[in-house]
Design an enzyme around this catalytic site. Structure first.
Site, PDB file in Angstrom:
ATOM      1  N   GLY A  13       5.080   5.071  -7.667  1.00  0.00           N
ATOM      2  CA  GLY A  13       5.069   6.533  -7.682  1.00  0.00           C
ATOM      3  C   GLY A  13       6.482   7.065  -7.624  1.00  0.00           C
ATOM      4  N   ARG A  16       8.235  11.095  -9.290  1.00  0.00           N
ATOM      5  CA  ARG A  16       7.976  12.477  -8.855  1.00  0.00           C
ATOM      6  C   ARG A  16       8.069  12.566  -7.338  1.00  0.00           C
ATOM      7  NH1 ARG A  16       2.726  15.237 -10.537  1.00  0.00           N
ATOM      8  NH2 ARG A  16       1.762  13.290  -9.875  1.00  0.00           N
ATOM      9  N   ASP A  64      -1.464   1.205 -13.010  1.00  0.00           N
ATOM     10  CA  ASP A  64      -2.253   1.686 -11.870  1.00  0.00           C
ATOM     11  C   ASP A  64      -2.168   0.675 -10.731  1.00  0.00           C
ATOM     12  OD1 ASP A  64      -4.125   2.635 -10.082  1.00  0.00           O
ATOM     13  OD2 ASP A  64      -5.825   2.552 -11.468  1.00  0.00           O
ATOM     14  N   VAL A  65      -1.538   1.065  -9.608  1.00  0.00           N
ATOM     15  CA  VAL A  65      -1.363   0.129  -8.500  1.00  0.00           C
ATOM     16  C   VAL A  65      -2.683  -0.259  -7.839  1.00  0.00           C
ATOM     17  CG1 VAL A  65       0.995   0.867  -7.986  1.00  0.00           C
ATOM     18  CG2 VAL A  65      -0.935   1.980  -6.809  1.00  0.00           C
ATOM     19  N   ASN A  91       5.059   3.834  -2.346  1.00  0.00           N
ATOM     20  CA  ASN A  91       5.040   5.290  -2.223  1.00  0.00           C
ATOM     21  C   ASN A  91       3.857   5.937  -2.936  1.00  0.00           C
ATOM     22  OD1 ASN A  91       6.413   8.091  -1.894  1.00  0.00           O
ATOM     23  ND2 ASN A  91       6.173   7.871  -4.110  1.00  0.00           N
ATOM     24  N   SER A 143       2.094   8.397   6.605  1.00  0.00           N
ATOM     25  CA  SER A 143       2.055   9.827   6.904  1.00  0.00           C
ATOM     26  C   SER A 143       1.658  10.034   8.355  1.00  0.00           C
ATOM     27  CB  SER A 143       1.039  10.534   6.002  1.00  0.00           C
ATOM     28  OG  SER A 143       0.829  11.870   6.425  1.00  0.00           O
ATOM     29  N   TYR A 156      -7.673  10.475   3.363  1.00  0.00           N
ATOM     30  CA  TYR A 156      -6.210  10.359   3.401  1.00  0.00           C
ATOM     31  C   TYR A 156      -5.746   9.748   4.733  1.00  0.00           C
ATOM     32  CZ  TYR A 156      -1.315  11.760   2.794  1.00  0.00           C
ATOM     33  OH  TYR A 156       0.058  11.775   2.670  1.00  0.00           O
ATOM     34  N   ALA A 158      -7.422   7.887   6.828  1.00  0.00           N
ATOM     35  CA  ALA A 158      -7.829   6.482   6.913  1.00  0.00           C
ATOM     36  C   ALA A 158      -6.905   5.593   6.094  1.00  0.00           C
ATOM     37  CB  ALA A 158      -9.269   6.326   6.435  1.00  0.00           C
ATOM     38  N   LYS A 160      -3.753   6.148   5.299  1.00  0.00           N
ATOM     39  CA  LYS A 160      -2.413   6.091   5.873  1.00  0.00           C
ATOM     40  C   LYS A 160      -2.386   5.285   7.177  1.00  0.00           C
ATOM     41  CE  LYS A 160      -0.375   8.183   2.589  1.00  0.00           C
ATOM     42  NZ  LYS A 160       0.579   7.427   1.738  1.00  0.00           N
TER      43      LYS A 160
END
Length: 246
Positions: A13, A16, A64-65, A91, A143, A156, A158, A160
């Site tokens: 990522g 951006r 696509d990771v 990232n 995060s 999100y 879960a 992180k």
């Protein structure tokens, strides 16, 4: 000589937002940067053009990771082009917020697949390469949401929190090979990832931050560079928050 001269850095990522800032920061320090992305060709090409002064030091790769096969193909390809990989920055990440009772299976799966499975896929392949050289740095962009558990972010949060758990396990498995695995946990950072917040939400969130402002991409990138440096050789399995005191 810059700190990361003759080192190769993968930033997923990396074209951006925070990823772009991290990629640019390593380029300025003399590294060769492989910035990956999944969809936005326009943003990737724009980044490449803006970084033209670094020439072939910036390499773009699109895949696509969340796909193990795509990650395998990526590493097989770059190992033919690059002699060694010193640093991986996981990232890649997305948000698809919704209340838990209303969250769809697709919203849950997509966020976990990219944010957490993507980190696993890339770390697994990177470690196999780093172990041969008995050196490596892996930094996950996690995060504070993983610890705070903000409403509407079950998927999100879960993903992180899972990144941090994954890094703690992996750090113990590879420590003898001089590979460190750490996390940077940003709070609210001025990027497009939070651009969907309305003005009232932004005002309320800033009230909760002791520093009363959102952070900058550079403030995150500086911590990433420290953890990726040789000076951080005795730090592993750790998480550093960049959150203005949240």
């Amino acid at each position: 000589m810059s700190k990361f001269t003759n080192q190769t850095v993968i930033v997923t990522g990396g074209t951006r937002g925070i990823g772009r800032g991290i990629s640019e920061s390593f380029l300025k320090e003399g590294a060769t940067v492989i910035a990956t992305y999944a969809r936005n060709d326009e943003a990737a090409m724009n980044f490449k053009e803006n970084m033209s002064l670094y020439g072939d030091k910036l390499i773009l790769k699109k895949f696509d990771v969340s796909s193990m096969l795509a990650c395998e193909n990526f590493f097989n390809e770059i190992e033919k082009e690059i002699s060694s990989i010193e640093i991986l920055v996981n990232n890649s990440g997305i948000r698809q917020d919704n209340l838990t009772a209303s969250m769809s299976e697709d919203q849950w799966d997509k966020v976990l697949d990219i944010n957490l499975k993507g980190s696993f896929n890339m770390s697994q392949k990177a470690v196999l390469h780093m172990m041969k050289n008995r050196y490596g740095r892996i930094v996950n962009i996690s995060s504070i949401g993983g610890a705070l558990g903000l409403a509407g972010q079950a998927n999100y949060a879960a993903s992180k929190a899972g990144q941090i758990a994954l890094s703690k396990v992996l750090s113990k498995e590879v420590a003898k090979r001089k590979i460190t695995v750490n996390n940077v946990a940003p709070g609210f950072i001025e990027t497009e990832l939070i651009s969907d917040l309305d003005e009232a939400q932004v005002t309320e969130y800033k009230k909760t931050i002791p520093m009363k402002r959102f952070g900058s991409i550079d403030e995150v990138a500086n911590v990433v560079k420290f953890l990726a440096s040789k000076e951080a050789s005795y730090i592993t399995g750790s998480t550093i928050e960049v959150s203005g005191g949240l």
